[in-house]
Design an enzyme around this catalytic site. Structure first.
Site, PDB file in Angstrom:
ATOM      1  N   SER A  73       0.819  -1.209   0.000  1.00 53.04           N
ATOM      2  CA  SER A  73       0.000   0.000   0.000  1.00 53.04           C
ATOM      3  C   SER A  73       0.850   1.255   0.000  1.00 53.04           C
ATOM      4  O   SER A  73       0.329   2.354  -0.062  1.00 53.04           O
ATOM      5  CB  SER A  73      -0.894   0.005   1.236  1.00 53.04           C
ATOM      6  OG  SER A  73      -0.079   0.000   2.387  1.00 53.04           O
ATOM      7  N   CYS A  74       2.177   1.119   0.084  1.00 51.24           N
ATOM      8  CA  CYS A  74       2.998   2.330   0.186  1.00 51.24           C
ATOM      9  C   CYS A  74       3.805   2.627  -1.070  1.00 51.24           C
ATOM     10  O   CYS A  74       3.605   3.641  -1.716  1.00 51.24           O
ATOM     11  CB  CYS A  74       3.953   2.218   1.370  1.00 51.24           C
ATOM     12  SG  CYS A  74       3.097   2.234   2.926  1.00 51.24           S
ATOM     13  N   LEU A  75       4.745   1.753  -1.401  1.00 53.73           N
ATOM     14  CA  LEU A  75       5.675   2.103  -2.477  1.00 53.73           C
ATOM     15  C   LEU A  75       4.966   2.422  -3.798  1.00 53.73           C
ATOM     16  O   LEU A  75       5.229   3.465  -4.377  1.00 53.73           O
ATOM     17  CB  LEU A  75       6.740   1.011  -2.651  1.00 53.73           C
ATOM     18  CG  LEU A  75       7.667   0.754  -1.465  1.00 53.73           C
ATOM     19  CD1 LEU A  75       8.836  -0.149  -1.860  1.00 53.73           C
ATOM     20  CD2 LEU A  75       8.212   2.030  -0.888  1.00 53.73           C
TER      21      LEU A  75
END
Lengths: 447, 424
Positions: free
Chosen positions: A273-275
């Site tokens: 869900s971040c990079l």
């Protein structure tokens, strides 16, 4: 001084982990969650997602009366001194950041602060593009509270650097703490909170402006994404050179102090869900400033192409895919989580389904989430061995510990056609290629 | 030099007899801190000797290092002429020897070169078999110009690519004798991997530089952002590491530009387009021009303006101007009809060869900035770090400064001078 009480707006991954860790050190913490069911579940000690150690710790802090979840931000704010904003910041379809949750919570916070007489400190932990805290959070809160930032309330940006699967440890032992401050009083107050939290183990602290702190979070994640795309590119070169092996290259360059050994595992690409979200957001943001960051574009392109390479590998081995049964080991975007957001497994499975292959999948934690994604399109196994049964090819997509324990014999005994594509380089090429058909990311023909 | 100073007998071989003469007299043909001193010591103890006679040299030794240059061809691929020539003469010398000898390729060569070029040439010329009669290794170096001697004595690791086990054992033993107690970690692998390791290492460092320069370019468009703070913060993440995160005018020198280009050309020849490494080189090619952009933002039209250039070498502590960002910057300024006066603590002779009478040369930093309309810091030499806002105010026509390497205290310079910097 009595320790400040803390509220958390947004009980997603970052919010709940932060809440539980502060509560475990004796701080009084109130989280707010509009969703009745989710709030009830938290108050019963059941986290809405999987994270090692979280459930135990949540139950402990509930029992000690240091944490409770309420339904409105107002209740949380009026009963605390400091508020962390940890709401989600997803991407819009064009890749730009969607700030609706930030805007909504800023409005609620503003309305609550209107009724509060004492100084209140706010810290934005959500990942937001530079300028958001000043231009949106501050402006909205001032508008709805009728109060002045810097005087009646304080404002900081405090990016988190948690790794899913390691979130509790990372919160307790960060490499450093970044505080972007609207004014000195806000920064001082916030630093004091962390000083009392970490005491003798206080990590290095960097105090800077709001936009710099916002950019630091993106720069950090994009550097990690760059490291992954870099080594994946080296892996793709290795596959074309007899005798080359990216794991040897990664080990050798990782010993260079200027490079460091972490985040140099070649594989199928980064997910989660971040990079992916942060890379997209910074590209979009940078373009909005009139600057095209061609390196970040390349990082993203390499990552997009990386799963496709596996499909090509699979096609080469099996000649044609229609009707072939493919065993997928690992669905979560990385081990020790049930998170399937932007997981590489999704892109691989969808591609294989399009090619007409039949999929049987297994993951130690992500099966429920997988069912929501794939429904009846694929079959689900309840163990690795069951997943392998009668398969024509096995693709190892997530490096869970239990998969590392599988031996060549396990594959030979259960598969119809013992063939492995090691997408995460967890198996010894020599040992495996002697006994079965073995291909791996970043491995040239063995010589 | 480092080998000799640890008591090893070393013979240097070069086809250039002038160079050989110079070295035997104790004069290094290039600048490197500490080198001249070590050279004199090694010659004094008769542990080092330089010759043009290859056969003579090899007869006396057990290991030969090939360290010839591998320059770029116009398409970016590497020119193997020198490697081929060195392999030939080593082969011829081996022919007359009757003991086992290890040939070690230290030159940066693309994967497959040692196996496909060096080995057959040495075998053909010597009439001997690789493996049984002579050994063959690849042993990439990771020296930084300016701290080469320190790096040689304290490497992060040693990489040995070996043709066969015996070759690898021999070279490992050689290094164990050399490093003794302080033996660094060693990685033994095949020839191909160790050839690629060198390229991957340099390409990654180049990536780090272009990455932080991209962040710098974003910072310049954001009020209140400063790439130095961002770099410091992310450098504290142990997955990132603090080195090679200095934003500036791009990388230069004889390694990074050449090695990134060679890796791209090599990868393309295998049918794979490494777009990330390509983007890294593109960012780097554009980065020097930032200095000119900033100068125009600061003082407007550059025509007939007197621009002081502080620093010409591609990095401090070297006189090397190969692929230095200063070359692009000076040429671009000349095109804009600016008047250039330049100073560098070491690279003046090399600069005169390149620019001739097109620019003026100063004999000190202060003389360089005298009467200038704008000053651009291109190389972060220590002597430039010591300059104060007062120095610029006193000597320049107007104190307008472009800090291309982020060596000055931003607050102090912003208060007293017209100041712009990369990533600010």
């Amino acid at each position: 001084m009595t320790p400040p009480s803390i509220s958390i707006v947004g009980t997603g991954y970052v919010g709940l982990c932060t809440a539980v860790v502060f509560a475990s050190k004796g701080y009084k913490v109130i989280t707010s969650e509009q969703d009745h069911e989710k709030a009830a579940s938290i108050n019963e000690g059941i986290p809405p997602f999987f994270e090692p150690g979280l459930e135990d710790l949540l139950q402990r802090v509930l029992k000690e009366n240091n944490l409770r979840c309420v339904l409105t931000s107002e209740e949380a704010i009026l009963n605390t001194d400091v508020t962390f904003i940890t709401v989600g910041t997803p991407n819009k379809p064009d890749g730009s950041i969607d700030l609706q949750y930030i805007e909504r919570s800023a409005q609620e916070i503003g309305e609550a602060l209107k009724k509060k007489e004492t100084y209140h400190l706010l810290a934005v932990k959500s990942t937001v593009v530079p300028g958001t805290t000043e231009n949106i959070v501050k402006a909205t809160i001032e508008k709805y509270s009728g109060k002045r930032c810097g005087i009646n309330f304080g404002l900081c940006v405090n990016p988190e650097f948690l790794r899913e699967g390691n979130a509790l440890h990372d919160t307790l032992h960060p490499d450093r703490i970044i505080i972007g401050e609207h004014d000195k009083k806000s920064g001082d107050f916030f630093e004091a909170i962390y000083n009392s939290f970490y005491r003798a183990e206080m990590p290095s602290i960097i105090r800077t402006t709001l936009p710099a702190a916002e950019l630091i979070k993106y720069a950090n994640n994009i550097f990690l994404a760059t490291k992954i795309s870099f080594i994946n590119q080296v892996a793709n070169i290795c596959e074309k050179i007899p005798g080359a092996d990216v794991t040897v290259i990664a080990k050798a360059i990782g010993l260079d102090k200027r490079i460091g050994p972490l985040f140099l595992n070649a594989g199928l690409g980064y997910g989660g869900s971040c990079l992916p979200k942060d890379v997209k957001a910074i590209i979009n943001f940078s373009k909005s400033l009139g600057y095209n960051p061609i390196i970040f574009n390349a990082v993203e392109e390499v990552n997009k192409a990386q799963p496709i390479i596996t499909i090509e590998l699979c096609k080469t081995i099996l000649k044609n895919l229609p009707g072939k049964q493919i065993a997928i080991l690992g669905l979560a975007f990385k081990p020790n989580t049930d998170d399937m957001r932007e997981a590489i497994s999704i892109r691989i499975i969808n591609n294989l389904l399009n090619e007409g292959a039949k999929i049987v999948a297994y993951d130690p934690a992500a099966m429920d989430n997988a069912r929501e994604v794939f429904g009846n399109d694929i079959q689900y196994a309840n163990s690795a061995i069951q997943c392998l049964k009668n398969a024509d090819c096995c693709i190892l997509t997530t490096e869970w510990e239990e998969f590392k324990k599988l031996t060549p014999e396990d594959f030979i005994q259960h598969m119809k056609n013992p063939t492995i594509i090691d997408g995460r380089r967890i198996y010894d090429p020599k040992q495996f290629s002697q006994k079965l058909k073995f291909k791996a990311i970043g491995l040239g023909t063995l010589t | 030099m480092c080998f000799a100073n640890k008591g090893f007998k070393v013979t240097g071989i070069d086809i250039d007899s002038e160079k050989v003469k110079l070295i035997n007299m104790g004069k290094s043909p290039f600048r490197e801190p500490g080198l001249d001193e070590l050279l004199m010591k090694a010659l004094g103890k008769r542990l080092l000797h330089c010759t043009t006679n290859q056969e003579h040299a090899l007869e006396k030794s057990g290991v030969s290092f090939i360290t010839v240059g591998t320059p770029s061809l116009p398409d970016g691929s590497i020119d193997l002429d020198f490697v081929g020539a060195a392999s030939q003469s080593i082969g011829e010398a081996l022919k007359k020897m009757n003991k086992y000898h290890v040939v070690v390729v230290k030159s940066t060569v693309t994967p497959g070169t040692t196996e496909k070029v060096v080995k057959p040439i040495v075998e053909e010329r010597s009439g001997k078999h690789c493996g049984s009669e002579f050994g063959l290794c690849v042993n990439p170096e990771f020296l930084k110009e300016g701290s080469a001697i320190h790096d040689m004595l304290n490497p992060d690791r040693i990489v040995i690519g070996e043709y066969d086990k015996r070759s690898g054992e021999s070279l490992e033993k050689f290094y164990k004798d050399f490093y003794g107690e302080s033996m660094p970690p060693i990685i033994r692998t095949n020839l191909t991997n160790s050839e690629l390791i060198k390229y991957a290492n340099n390409a990654f460092l180049a990536t780090k530089i272009s990455f932080i320069n991209t962040i710098a370019n974003i910072c310049e468009r954001l009020r209140g952002a400063d790439v130095k703070v961002v770099a410091k913060s992310i450098g504290l993440d142990n997955r990132v590491s603090p080195f090679f995160l200095n934003a500036g005018l791009g990388y230069g020198g004889s390694c990074f530009p050449k090695d990134t280009k060679a890796l791209i050309a090599f990868s393309k020849s295998l049918g794979y387009m490494p777009e990330l490494v390509e983007a890294v080189t593109k960012v780097n090619e554009a980065q020097p021009f930032k200095a000119v952009d900033l100068a125009e933002k600061l003082i407007g039209n550059l025509k007939n303006k007197r621009i002081a250039i502080l620093g010409l070498s591609f990095k401090p502590n070297t006189d090397d101007l190969r692929n230095a960002p200063s070359l692009k910057i000076v040429n671009f300024l000349l095109k804009k009809e600016a008047k250039i006066i330049a100073y560098d603590p070491k690279a003046m002779d090399n600069a005169k060869k390149i620019f001739g009478v097109k620019i003026e040369y100063a004999s000190s930093a202060i003389k360089c900035i005298k009467g200038a309309d704008c000053c651009i810091i291109i190389t972060e030499w220590d002597v430039f770090r010591k300059l104060k806002p007062g120095d610029f105010i006193k000597h320049m026509k107007k104190p307008c400064i472009i800090d291309g390497r982020r060596i000055y205290n931003t607050a102090a310079f912003l208060d007293d001078t017209k100041f712009m910097a990369i990533g600010l």
